[in-house]
Design a protein around this motif. Structure first.
Motif, PDB file in Angstrom:
ATOM      1  N   CYS A 254       1.015  -1.106  -0.006  1.00 11.92           N
ATOM      2  CA  CYS A 254       0.056   0.091   0.040  1.00 11.92           C
ATOM      3  C   CYS A 254       0.986   1.380   0.000  1.00 11.92           C
ATOM      4  CB  CYS A 254      -0.794  -0.087   1.170  1.00 11.92           C
ATOM      5  SG  CYS A 254      -1.749  -1.362   1.415  1.00 11.92           S
ATOM      6  N   THR A 255       0.350   2.314  -0.967  1.00 15.05           N
ATOM      7  CA  THR A 255       1.167   3.660  -0.759  1.00 15.05           C
ATOM      8  C   THR A 255       0.154   4.512  -0.390  1.00 15.05           C
ATOM      9  OG1 THR A 255       0.929   3.844  -3.244  1.00 15.05           O
ATOM     10  CG2 THR A 255       3.145   2.682  -2.225  1.00 15.05           C
ATOM     11  N   ALA A 256       0.580   5.879  -0.358  1.00 15.72           N
ATOM     12  CA  ALA A 256      -0.515   6.973  -0.446  1.00 15.72           C
ATOM     13  C   ALA A 256       0.026   7.891  -1.290  1.00 15.72           C
ATOM     14  CB  ALA A 256      -0.337   7.690   1.070  1.00 15.72           C
ATOM     15  N   TRP A 257      -0.954   8.317  -2.286  1.00 12.36           N
ATOM     16  CA  TRP A 257      -0.492   9.073  -3.235  1.00 12.36           C
ATOM     17  C   TRP A 257       0.107  10.597  -2.755  1.00 12.36           C
ATOM     18  CZ3 TRP A 257      -0.338   8.348  -8.170  1.00 12.36           C
ATOM     19  CH2 TRP A 257       0.149   9.302  -9.187  1.00 12.36           C
ATOM     20  N   PHE A 258      -0.394  11.130  -1.998  1.00 14.04           N
ATOM     21  CA  PHE A 258       0.526  12.364  -1.195  1.00 14.04           C
ATOM     22  C   PHE A 258       1.348  12.054  -0.178  1.00 14.04           C
ATOM     23  CE2 PHE A 258      -3.699  13.508  -2.930  1.00 14.04           C
ATOM     24  CZ  PHE A 258      -3.528  14.447  -3.771  1.00 14.04           C
ATOM     25  N   GLY A 286      -5.803  10.088  -3.085  1.00 15.04           N
ATOM     26  CA  GLY A 286      -6.620  10.872  -2.320  1.00 15.04           C
ATOM     27  C   GLY A 286      -5.962  10.920  -0.747  1.00 15.04           C
ATOM     28  N   LEU A 287      -4.933   9.832  -0.393  1.00  9.65           N
ATOM     29  CA  LEU A 287      -4.727   9.863   1.019  1.00  9.65           C
ATOM     30  C   LEU A 287      -3.086  10.158   1.100  1.00  9.65           C
ATOM     31  CD1 LEU A 287      -6.351   6.357   1.344  1.00  9.65           C
ATOM     32  CD2 LEU A 287      -7.035   8.783   2.295  1.00  9.65           C
ATOM     33  N   ILE A 288      -2.746  10.299   2.732  1.00  4.96           N
ATOM     34  CA  ILE A 288      -1.352  10.558   3.121  1.00  4.96           C
ATOM     35  C   ILE A 288      -0.964   9.574   3.744  1.00  4.96           C
ATOM     36  CG2 ILE A 288      -2.050  13.249   3.196  1.00  4.96           C
ATOM     37  CD1 ILE A 288      -2.203  12.826   6.176  1.00  4.96           C
ATOM     38  N   ALA A 297     -11.863   8.703  11.099  1.00  6.52           N
ATOM     39  CA  ALA A 297     -12.445   9.999  10.562  1.00  6.52           C
ATOM     40  C   ALA A 297     -12.767   9.939   9.023  1.00  6.52           C
ATOM     41  CB  ALA A 297     -11.291  10.960  10.765  1.00  6.52           C
ATOM     42  N   SER A 298     -11.945   9.446   8.299  1.00 11.20           N
ATOM     43  CA  SER A 298     -12.054   9.596   6.853  1.00 11.20           C
ATOM     44  C   SER A 298     -12.392   8.071   6.059  1.00 11.20           C
ATOM     45  CB  SER A 298     -10.639   9.756   6.368  1.00 11.20           C
ATOM     46  OG  SER A 298     -10.633   9.376   4.790  1.00 11.20           O
ATOM     47  N   GLN A 299     -13.650   8.033   5.413  1.00 10.75           N
ATOM     48  CA  GLN A 299     -14.249   6.860   4.884  1.00 10.75           C
ATOM     49  C   GLN A 299     -13.192   6.379   3.789  1.00 10.75           C
ATOM     50  OE1 GLN A 299     -16.833   4.820   5.673  1.00 10.75           O
ATOM     51  NE2 GLN A 299     -16.784   5.876   7.725  1.00 10.75           N
ATOM     52  N   THR A 300     -12.588   7.289   3.070  1.00 17.81           N
ATOM     53  CA  THR A 300     -11.641   7.122   2.057  1.00 17.81           C
ATOM     54  C   THR A 300     -10.362   6.102   2.921  1.00 17.81           C
ATOM     55  OG1 THR A 300     -12.379   8.986   1.066  1.00 17.81           O
ATOM     56  CG2 THR A 300     -10.333   7.811   0.149  1.00 17.81           C
ATOM     57  N   ALA A 301     -10.160   6.739   3.763  1.00 22.42           N
ATOM     58  CA  ALA A 301      -8.999   5.871   4.373  1.00 22.42           C
ATOM     59  C   ALA A 301      -9.269   4.539   4.937  1.00 22.42           C
ATOM     60  CB  ALA A 301      -8.247   6.795   5.527  1.00 22.42           C
ATOM     61  N   LYS A 302     -10.494   4.528   5.663  1.00 24.21           N
ATOM     62  CA  LYS A 302     -10.970   3.137   6.080  1.00 24.21           C
ATOM     63  C   LYS A 302     -11.475   2.147   5.190  1.00 24.21           C
ATOM     64  CE  LYS A 302     -15.015   1.467   8.733  1.00 24.21           C
ATOM     65  NZ  LYS A 302     -16.205   1.931   9.267  1.00 24.21           N
TER      66      LYS A 302
END
Length: 320
Positions: A254-258, A286-288, A297-302
């Motif tokens: 897994c990576t994070a784009w930002f 969209g993630l860090i 907190a973040s549904q995208t992260a979850k």
């Protein structure tokens, strides 16, 4: 087309610690991560059947570890290494991540508190991590009970340790069912300060600052872990520089784009796939860096973390 930064995550970034290497000390970094974990104390942690503080063997003596169970029947066993730039992070800061790993994979999870720099420099953390993995496997009846379903996992510096332990296990003839590498550090050559090395990974420039983890903070972490900058080419700290990746356990990366670490994580996923390793890659759009800890907190992260853990579970269940 790049998905923009998740707006919920954008609001969280100013609240996150470890952003000023000019004033940061090892102790202040540790205190800041502990404080961040303590700030969520009012939110009940994800429930598991049992949690037990135990000891596992390290390279120089016993290490503190924490055992998480979701059931008593035979299960996969996962050894987990926390992040924190090798310097910070501990069993408390990553308690929720370890719980979610146990819940969503159905595994017995052993979270290991390896020795940290600057008190213990490289290769201390790696040696502890490999010793702990060997000890858990030798005592597998106390844990999941199935040697064909053992995995390794970690985030950030812990992802680095998980990756290097997977290589060491292959070299020692110890079969693993899977590895979960969450925004891992994979190439420390140049200590994030060398312009030519940094140029190999555009994310180190694109995401150098402004998205929680900065390139300068990575330079600070690497400087504490490596007593000699030349150690950065050693595969035990830079798994991307290993001469041969064939025969490694199936991997979820897994990576994070930002994230300044994005491109070296993707490069490692690509290198394993090219070597014939079954590899699943999650780009973290969209993630860090650190998003596995932002799921409340973040549904995208979850959702992204859940997808990765589901892939890891499938690999564990297939076994060696």
């Amino acid at each position: 087309m790049t998905i923009p930064l998740d707006p919920v995550v954008a609001q969280i970034i100013p609240l996150l610690p470890l952003r000023d290497p000019l004033t940061m000390t090892p102790q202040s970094a540790r205190d800041a991560l502990r404080a961040l974990a303590a700030a969520r104390a009012a939110i009940p942690p994800p429930p598991v059947a049992s949690v037990e503080d135990i000891k596992v063997k390290g390279a120089a003596g016993p290490l503190a570890a924490r055992l998480y169970r979701v059931a008593r029947e035979p299960s996969p066993t996962v050894v987990f290494f926390h992040g924190g730039g090798w310097v910070a992070g501990d069993l408390e800061t990553h308690d929720r991540q370890a719980r979610l790993l146990a819940i969503e994979t159905g595994s017995v999870v052993i979270s290991v508190d390896y020795r940290r720099p600057p008190e213990t420099r490289f290769p201390g953390a790696f040696e502890d991590a490999f010793a702990a993995m060997r000890d858990v496997i030798s005592r597998i009846a106390e844990f999941g009970g199935d040697t064909s379903r053992v995995g390794v996992a970690g985030d950030s510096a812990g992802g680095n340790l998980a990756a290097t332990v997977a290589i060491a296990c292959r070299d020692a003839g110890i079969p693993l069912a899977a590895q979960l590498l969450v925004y891992p550090v994979t190439d420390v050559a140049g200590n994030y300060a060398d312009k030519s090395e940094n140029a190999r990974f555009p994310s180190r420039h694109e995401n150098a600052e402004g998205y929680f983890l900065s390139r300068a903070v990575m330079e600070w972490f690497a400087g504490h872990y490596l007593e000699d900058a030349a150690h950065g080419t050693d595969w035990r700290v830079s798994p991307l520089r290993a001469k041969n990746l064939a025969g490694l356990a199936p991997a979820v990366v897994c990576t994070a784009w930002f994230d300044p670490l994005r491109d070296e994580g993707k490069a490692y996923a690509d290198a394993m796939a090219a070597a014939g390793v079954a590899t699943k890659y999650h780009p973290g759009a969209g993630l860090i860096h650190g998003y596995f800890g932002l799921g409340e907190a973040s549904q995208t992260a979850k959702a992204e973390a859940q997808r990765a853990r589901a892939d890891f579970r499938a690999m564990l269940e297939r076994g060696t």
